[in-house]
Design a protein around this motif. Structure first.
Motif: not given
Length: 285
Positions: A77-78, A145-149, A161-162, A168-170
Protein backbone atom coordinates in the motif's frame (compact mmCIF):
# COMPACT_ATOMS: atom_id res chain seq x y z
CA UNK A 1 0.03 -31.42 4.64
CA UNK A 2 -3.11 -31.26 2.51
CA UNK A 3 -6.31 -32.68 3.89
CA UNK A 4 -10.03 -32.51 3.48
CA UNK A 5 -11.93 -29.63 4.98
CA UNK A 6 -13.43 -30.30 8.40
CA UNK A 7 -16.13 -27.65 8.14
CA UNK A 8 -18.67 -26.94 5.38
CA UNK A 9 -17.97 -23.22 5.85
CA UNK A 10 -14.81 -21.46 4.72
CA UNK A 11 -13.79 -18.79 7.24
CA UNK A 12 -11.77 -15.86 5.91
CA UNK A 13 -10.21 -13.40 8.33
CA UNK A 14 -9.43 -9.87 7.17
CA UNK A 15 -7.96 -6.79 8.78
CA UNK A 16 -9.24 -3.18 8.66
CA UNK A 17 -8.59 -1.52 5.31
CA UNK A 18 -8.66 -4.78 3.33
CA UNK A 19 -11.65 -5.27 1.00
CA UNK A 20 -12.12 -8.94 0.02
CA UNK A 21 -15.53 -8.35 -1.60
CA UNK A 22 -14.36 -9.27 -5.14
CA UNK A 23 -12.96 -12.63 -4.04
CA UNK A 24 -16.05 -13.37 -1.95
CA UNK A 25 -18.28 -12.74 -4.97
CA UNK A 26 -16.26 -15.11 -7.15
CA UNK A 27 -16.30 -17.73 -4.38
CA UNK A 28 -20.09 -17.56 -4.14
CA UNK A 29 -20.38 -18.00 -7.91
CA UNK A 30 -18.06 -21.02 -8.06
CA UNK A 31 -18.83 -22.76 -4.78
CA UNK A 32 -22.46 -21.88 -3.99
CA UNK A 33 -22.78 -24.90 -1.67
CA UNK A 34 -19.90 -23.78 0.57
CA UNK A 35 -20.67 -20.58 2.52
CA UNK A 36 -17.81 -18.13 3.03
CA UNK A 37 -17.86 -16.45 6.45
CA UNK A 38 -15.91 -13.19 6.87
CA UNK A 39 -14.14 -12.68 10.19
CA UNK A 40 -12.91 -9.11 10.77
CA UNK A 41 -9.98 -8.97 13.19
CA UNK A 42 -7.60 -6.25 14.38
CA UNK A 43 -4.30 -6.36 12.54
CA UNK A 44 -2.43 -7.24 15.72
CA UNK A 45 -4.68 -10.25 16.39
CA UNK A 46 -4.62 -11.79 12.91
CA UNK A 47 -1.83 -14.29 13.56
CA UNK A 48 -3.47 -15.52 16.78
CA UNK A 49 -6.83 -15.98 15.06
CA UNK A 50 -5.27 -18.06 12.29
CA UNK A 51 -2.97 -19.99 14.59
CA UNK A 52 -5.82 -20.96 16.90
CA UNK A 53 -7.97 -22.20 14.02
CA UNK A 54 -10.63 -19.51 14.29
CA UNK A 55 -10.23 -18.84 10.57
CA UNK A 56 -9.05 -21.01 7.69
CA UNK A 57 -7.11 -18.23 5.96
CA UNK A 58 -6.75 -14.48 6.19
CA UNK A 59 -5.98 -11.39 4.16
CA UNK A 60 -3.68 -9.69 6.63
CA UNK A 61 -0.78 -7.30 6.92
CA UNK A 62 2.82 -8.43 6.76
CA UNK A 63 5.04 -9.47 8.39
CA UNK A 64 3.93 -12.87 9.70
CA UNK A 65 5.90 -15.78 11.11
CA UNK A 66 6.91 -17.72 7.98
CA UNK A 67 7.93 -20.76 10.03
CA UNK A 68 4.25 -21.18 10.95
CA UNK A 69 2.31 -19.59 8.11
CA UNK A 70 2.32 -19.80 4.35
CA UNK A 71 1.86 -16.42 2.67
CA UNK A 72 1.17 -15.12 -0.82
CA UNK A 73 2.00 -11.39 -1.01
CA UNK A 74 -0.79 -9.52 -2.78
CA UNK A 75 0.16 -5.84 -2.87
CA UNK A 76 1.97 -3.06 -1.03
CA UNK A 77 0.00 0.00 0.00
CA UNK A 78 0.86 3.63 -0.50
CA UNK A 79 1.40 5.51 2.77
CA UNK A 80 -0.37 8.85 3.29
CA UNK A 81 -0.64 11.58 5.90
CA UNK A 82 -4.15 12.49 7.04
CA UNK A 83 -4.63 16.22 7.62
CA UNK A 84 -7.43 18.82 7.82
CA UNK A 85 -8.48 20.12 4.41
CA UNK A 86 -7.01 23.55 5.12
CA UNK A 87 -3.60 22.23 6.21
CA UNK A 88 -0.45 23.59 4.55
CA UNK A 89 0.64 20.20 3.18
CA UNK A 90 -2.42 20.10 0.93
CA UNK A 91 -0.65 22.57 -1.36
CA UNK A 92 1.43 19.66 -2.71
CA UNK A 93 0.42 16.30 -4.16
CA UNK A 94 3.22 14.52 -2.33
CA UNK A 95 5.24 15.27 0.80
CA UNK A 96 8.27 13.82 2.58
CA UNK A 97 8.89 12.96 6.22
CA UNK A 98 11.05 16.07 6.48
CA UNK A 99 8.00 18.18 5.59
CA UNK A 100 6.32 16.82 8.74
CA UNK A 101 9.21 17.45 11.10
CA UNK A 102 7.42 20.28 12.90
CA UNK A 103 4.04 18.53 13.07
CA UNK A 104 2.59 16.58 15.98
CA UNK A 105 2.38 13.10 14.48
CA UNK A 106 -0.14 10.83 16.21
CA UNK A 107 1.00 7.26 16.87
CA UNK A 108 -2.01 5.02 17.67
CA UNK A 109 -1.62 1.78 19.62
CA UNK A 110 -2.81 -0.23 16.61
CA UNK A 111 -0.28 1.32 14.21
CA UNK A 112 0.60 -1.04 11.32
CA UNK A 113 3.65 0.72 9.88
CA UNK A 114 6.06 -0.53 12.52
CA UNK A 115 7.74 2.77 13.31
CA UNK A 116 10.83 2.63 15.47
CA UNK A 117 10.19 6.29 16.05
CA UNK A 118 7.55 8.23 14.14
CA UNK A 119 8.63 11.50 12.53
CA UNK A 120 7.69 14.90 13.88
CA UNK A 121 6.79 15.76 17.42
CA UNK A 122 5.16 13.08 19.60
CA UNK A 123 1.66 13.68 20.96
CA UNK A 124 1.11 13.93 24.70
CA UNK A 125 -0.63 10.54 24.67
CA UNK A 126 -0.93 7.73 22.16
CA UNK A 127 -4.50 7.18 20.89
CA UNK A 128 -5.89 3.69 21.46
CA UNK A 129 -6.97 3.14 17.84
CA UNK A 130 -6.53 4.58 14.37
CA UNK A 131 -10.16 5.67 14.46
CA UNK A 132 -9.48 7.66 17.64
CA UNK A 133 -6.43 9.23 16.01
CA UNK A 134 -8.53 10.36 13.04
CA UNK A 135 -10.89 12.12 15.45
CA UNK A 136 -7.91 13.94 16.96
CA UNK A 137 -6.74 15.03 13.50
CA UNK A 138 -10.20 16.50 12.90
CA UNK A 139 -9.91 18.35 16.23
CA UNK A 140 -6.61 19.92 15.12
CA UNK A 141 -4.42 18.01 17.61
CA UNK A 142 -2.01 16.60 15.04
CA UNK A 143 -1.61 14.61 11.81
CA UNK A 144 -1.69 10.86 11.20
CA UNK A 145 0.43 8.68 8.89
CA UNK A 146 -1.32 5.46 7.77
CA UNK A 147 -1.72 3.13 4.77
CA UNK A 148 -4.04 4.68 2.17
CA UNK A 149 -6.76 2.07 2.73
CA UNK A 150 -7.10 3.12 6.38
CA UNK A 151 -7.36 6.76 5.37
CA UNK A 152 -10.23 5.79 3.08
CA UNK A 153 -11.83 3.57 5.70
CA UNK A 154 -11.97 6.43 8.22
CA UNK A 155 -12.76 9.14 5.69
CA UNK A 156 -14.31 12.36 6.92
CA UNK A 157 -15.54 15.26 4.82
CA UNK A 158 -13.38 17.71 6.74
CA UNK A 159 -10.17 15.70 6.24
CA UNK A 160 -7.98 14.78 3.28
CA UNK A 161 -4.65 13.05 2.75
CA UNK A 162 -1.43 13.29 0.76
CA UNK A 163 1.14 10.66 -0.24
CA UNK A 164 4.28 10.47 1.90
CA UNK A 165 7.01 9.44 -0.53
CA UNK A 166 9.65 8.14 1.88
CA UNK A 167 7.49 6.62 4.63
CA UNK A 168 7.42 2.91 5.49
CA UNK A 169 4.80 0.91 3.58
CA UNK A 170 2.42 -1.88 4.56
CA UNK A 171 2.29 -5.14 2.59
CA UNK A 172 -0.88 -7.24 2.41
CA UNK A 173 -0.85 -11.01 1.91
CA UNK A 174 -3.08 -14.08 1.84
CA UNK A 175 -1.94 -16.11 4.86
CA UNK A 176 -2.89 -19.52 6.27
CA UNK A 177 -1.33 -22.05 8.68
CA UNK A 178 1.12 -24.15 6.71
CA UNK A 179 -0.03 -27.40 8.31
CA UNK A 180 -3.70 -26.67 7.62
CA UNK A 181 -3.68 -26.35 3.83
CA UNK A 182 -7.12 -27.75 3.01
CA UNK A 183 -8.87 -28.15 -0.33
CA UNK A 184 -10.96 -25.07 0.45
CA UNK A 185 -7.81 -23.06 1.07
CA UNK A 186 -6.55 -24.24 -2.33
CA UNK A 187 -9.84 -23.11 -3.86
CA UNK A 188 -9.46 -19.64 -2.39
CA UNK A 189 -5.81 -19.43 -3.47
CA UNK A 190 -6.96 -20.16 -7.03
CA UNK A 191 -9.49 -17.33 -6.88
CA UNK A 192 -6.98 -14.84 -5.51
CA UNK A 193 -4.45 -15.82 -8.17
CA UNK A 194 -7.02 -15.35 -10.92
CA UNK A 195 -7.43 -18.94 -12.03
CA UNK A 196 -10.47 -19.63 -14.16
CA UNK A 197 -13.41 -21.73 -13.08
CA UNK A 198 -12.26 -24.54 -15.43
CA UNK A 199 -8.82 -24.82 -13.81
CA UNK A 200 -7.99 -27.39 -11.18
CA UNK A 201 -7.29 -24.64 -8.59
CA UNK A 202 -4.05 -26.28 -7.53
CA UNK A 203 -5.42 -29.82 -7.21
CA UNK A 204 -4.10 -32.80 -9.17
CA UNK A 205 -5.13 -32.58 -12.81
CA UNK A 206 -6.58 -35.85 -14.23
CA UNK A 207 -4.53 -37.52 -16.92
CA UNK A 208 -5.38 -36.41 -20.42
CA UNK A 209 -7.19 -39.03 -22.49
CA UNK A 210 -5.52 -40.24 -25.66
CA UNK A 211 -6.60 -42.30 -28.62
CA UNK A 212 -9.44 -41.90 -31.07
CA UNK A 213 -11.29 -39.55 -28.72
CA UNK A 214 -8.48 -36.99 -29.10
CA UNK A 215 -8.03 -37.50 -32.85
CA UNK A 216 -4.61 -39.11 -32.35
CA UNK A 217 -2.89 -42.11 -33.85
CA UNK A 218 -2.75 -44.53 -30.92
CA UNK A 219 0.29 -46.26 -32.37
CA UNK A 220 2.59 -43.26 -32.60
CA UNK A 221 0.89 -40.65 -30.44
CA UNK A 222 0.91 -38.22 -33.39
CA UNK A 223 -2.23 -36.58 -34.60
CA UNK A 224 -3.53 -38.24 -37.75
CA UNK A 225 -4.46 -35.75 -40.44
CA UNK A 226 -7.12 -36.64 -43.02
CA UNK A 227 -5.70 -38.63 -45.95
CA UNK A 228 -2.40 -39.43 -44.18
CA UNK A 229 -3.00 -42.82 -42.68
CA UNK A 230 0.60 -44.05 -43.23
CA UNK A 231 2.36 -40.68 -43.15
CA UNK A 232 2.90 -40.65 -47.00
CA UNK A 233 0.74 -39.22 -49.71
CA UNK A 234 -1.19 -41.97 -51.59
CA UNK A 235 -0.37 -40.53 -54.96
CA UNK A 236 3.39 -40.52 -54.42
CA UNK A 237 3.49 -44.06 -53.05
CA UNK A 238 1.49 -45.41 -55.94
CA UNK A 239 3.60 -43.55 -58.47
CA UNK A 240 6.82 -45.16 -57.27
CA UNK A 241 5.45 -48.63 -56.95
CA UNK A 242 3.45 -48.93 -60.17
CA UNK A 243 5.75 -47.37 -62.73
CA UNK A 244 4.39 -45.36 -65.64
CA UNK A 245 0.94 -46.72 -65.15
CA UNK A 246 0.64 -45.41 -61.55
CA UNK A 247 -1.47 -42.58 -60.26
CA UNK A 248 1.19 -40.37 -58.62
CA UNK A 249 4.16 -38.90 -60.51
CA UNK A 250 3.23 -40.67 -63.77
CA UNK A 251 4.72 -40.37 -67.22
CA UNK A 252 1.68 -38.47 -68.44
CA UNK A 253 2.01 -35.86 -65.69
CA UNK A 254 5.62 -35.17 -66.71
CA UNK A 255 5.08 -35.17 -70.49
CA UNK A 256 6.57 -38.61 -71.21
CA UNK A 257 7.72 -41.73 -69.46
CA UNK A 258 9.32 -39.65 -66.75
CA UNK A 259 11.34 -41.16 -63.91
CA UNK A 260 9.49 -44.47 -63.60
CA UNK A 261 10.98 -47.92 -63.44
CA UNK A 262 8.91 -49.14 -66.38
CA UNK A 263 10.11 -46.34 -68.67
CA UNK A 264 13.73 -46.93 -67.79
CA UNK A 265 13.37 -50.67 -68.42
CA UNK A 266 11.79 -50.07 -71.83
CA UNK A 267 14.58 -47.74 -72.89
CA UNK A 268 17.21 -50.27 -71.80
CA UNK A 269 15.58 -53.03 -73.83
CA UNK A 270 15.46 -50.88 -76.95
CA UNK A 271 19.12 -49.94 -76.59
CA UNK A 272 20.15 -53.60 -76.27
CA UNK A 273 18.21 -54.57 -79.38
CA UNK A 274 19.86 -51.84 -81.45
CA UNK A 275 23.33 -52.79 -80.25
CA UNK A 276 22.80 -56.41 -81.16
CA UNK A 277 21.56 -55.47 -84.62
CA UNK A 278 24.53 -53.25 -85.37
CA UNK A 279 27.13 -55.80 -84.24
CA UNK A 280 25.65 -58.83 -86.16
CA UNK A 281 28.11 -60.19 -88.82
CA UNK A 282 26.93 -60.56 -92.38
CA UNK A 283 26.38 -64.03 -93.79
CA UNK A 284 28.39 -65.09 -96.75
CA UNK A 285 26.56 -65.92 -99.94
Amino acid sequence: MTGSETSPTFRLAYVPGVTPAKWVRIWNERLPDVPLALVQVPAADASAVLGEGRADAGVVRLPVDRTVFSAIPLYTETTVVVVPKDHLVTAADEVSLADLADEVVLHPQDDVLGWERPPGEPAFERPATTEDAVELVAAGVGVLIVPQSLARLHHRRDLTYRTVADAPQSGVALVWPEEATTDLVDDFIGIVRGRTANSTRGRSRPEAQTGAGRGQDTGTGRKAAPGKGSGKAPGRSAGKGAGAGGTGRTAQSRGGFGRTGGARGAKGAQGGARGAKRGRPRRGS
